[in-house]
Design a protein around this motif. Sequence first.
Motif, PDB file in Angstrom:
ATOM      1  N   ILE A 105      -8.226   2.125   1.366  1.00 43.72           N
ATOM      2  CA  ILE A 105      -8.133   1.252   0.191  1.00 43.72           C
ATOM      3  C   ILE A 105      -9.373   1.419  -0.671  1.00 43.72           C
ATOM      4  CG2 ILE A 105      -7.760  -1.100  -0.617  1.00 43.72           C
ATOM      5  CD1 ILE A 105      -5.516  -0.031   1.167  1.00 43.72           C
ATOM      6  N   VAL A 116      -1.700   6.111   3.013  1.00 42.00           N
ATOM      7  CA  VAL A 116      -1.216   5.340   4.165  1.00 42.00           C
ATOM      8  C   VAL A 116      -0.500   6.302   5.094  1.00 42.00           C
ATOM      9  CG1 VAL A 116       0.170   3.403   4.978  1.00 42.00           C
ATOM     10  CG2 VAL A 116      -0.861   3.306   2.700  1.00 42.00           C
ATOM     11  N   THR A 170      -2.381  -5.258  -0.956  1.00 42.88           N
ATOM     12  CA  THR A 170      -3.680  -5.265  -1.639  1.00 42.88           C
ATOM     13  C   THR A 170      -3.584  -6.040  -2.947  1.00 42.88           C
ATOM     14  OG1 THR A 170      -3.310  -3.267  -2.971  1.00 42.88           O
ATOM     15  CG2 THR A 170      -4.134  -2.957  -0.730  1.00 42.88           C
ATOM     16  N   ALA A 227      -4.481   1.362  -2.978  1.00 39.11           N
ATOM     17  CA  ALA A 227      -4.311   2.168  -1.770  1.00 39.11           C
ATOM     18  C   ALA A 227      -4.331   3.643  -2.149  1.00 39.11           C
ATOM     19  CB  ALA A 227      -3.011   1.810  -1.083  1.00 39.11           C
ATOM     20  N   ALA A 257      -4.596   2.835   6.571  1.00 41.84           N
ATOM     21  CA  ALA A 257      -4.626   2.887   5.104  1.00 41.84           C
ATOM     22  C   ALA A 257      -6.060   3.003   4.604  1.00 41.84           C
ATOM     23  CB  ALA A 257      -3.987   1.626   4.514  1.00 41.84           C
ATOM     24  N   SER A 297       0.542   3.799  -3.142  1.00 40.70           N
ATOM     25  CA  SER A 297      -0.008   5.146  -2.971  1.00 40.70           C
ATOM     26  C   SER A 297       1.043   6.240  -3.042  1.00 40.70           C
ATOM     27  CB  SER A 297      -0.725   5.241  -1.615  1.00 40.70           C
ATOM     28  OG  SER A 297       0.186   5.018  -0.553  1.00 40.70           O
ATOM     29  N   ALA A 339       0.810  -1.218   0.000  1.00 37.85           N
ATOM     30  CA  ALA A 339       0.000   0.000   0.000  1.00 37.85           C
ATOM     31  C   ALA A 339       0.844   1.268   0.000  1.00 37.85           C
ATOM     32  CB  ALA A 339      -0.939  -0.004   1.207  1.00 37.85           C
TER      33      ALA A 339
END
Length: 284
Positions: free
Chosen positions: A276, A259, A251, A256, A274, A226, A222
């Motif tokens: 998602i 985070v 994931t 994501a 996080a 991200s 994640a």
Amino acid sequence: MAALAGLLVAISCRRILLTVLAAGVVGVSIAVQISWYYIGQPPITGTYQNIRVLSSNLRYGQADPAFIVNLTKENADVVTVSELTPEAIQRLKQSGIDATFPYSHLIPAPGAGGAGIWSRYPLDILASTRDEEEGVSIPAARLLVPGLRFDPVLASVHVYSPVAGRSNTIDGWRTGMVSAKTQLDSFAVIARRGAVIIGGDYNSTPDMRQFRDLLTNGYRDAVEQSGSGFAPTFPSNRIFPPLITIDHVLTRNAAAESVRTIEVPGSDHRALLATIRIPIDPTA
């Protein structure tokens, strides 16, 4: 840090060739770290459902239960925990966790062996793993979220530390990572086109091959996904800040969005919070 130290030594010794080579190593190291932590992928577009995940190592169940309950009440839809003891469950219940998260799948154990899941949404429990010989604990369930075409799979992972106790060894840690990889592949089959979310303490950094082996079959980290930035989680109970990233949210068939790390009183790990994005209908 080692590459930077080498560069400083080369400069102080006035070795031109070594300085150039060391600078190249530093540059490559920085490029690798930047690409992992700061260059995210485009988020899922179209219709999606946000699932907020808090993942926390409870440090032998000693993390402050009231802090966790108050934090998750406003900021999480599901909670994954490791080092979950029977006593920690009672303290979390007394602090009111069941009022916000009425559904749970818990496999407590003394010391560091337990793990669990709490959820706002109903859970369809899947077969779970807790095996000291395999070096891993993984409770898992389908997450029954209204409006999603495919039910996501949610799991909490704890790969036992290679250095934390007499029973923990490097070989045991390797076995735990292999077992985690097998379980992740199994979740991918179970979820089919649905999302998979797995939070936990992997006792592994992104630099380790065994961790990168988990990032296959569609799985992503994640933080890397991200581009949320450097997110060290351990150790968090020292006078200096955390140095290494060994807690992760992975994931699959999801993205994501963000985070961040949060210091939890009583724990030696920072928690991960996080957000998602899960597609409403991945076939649309």
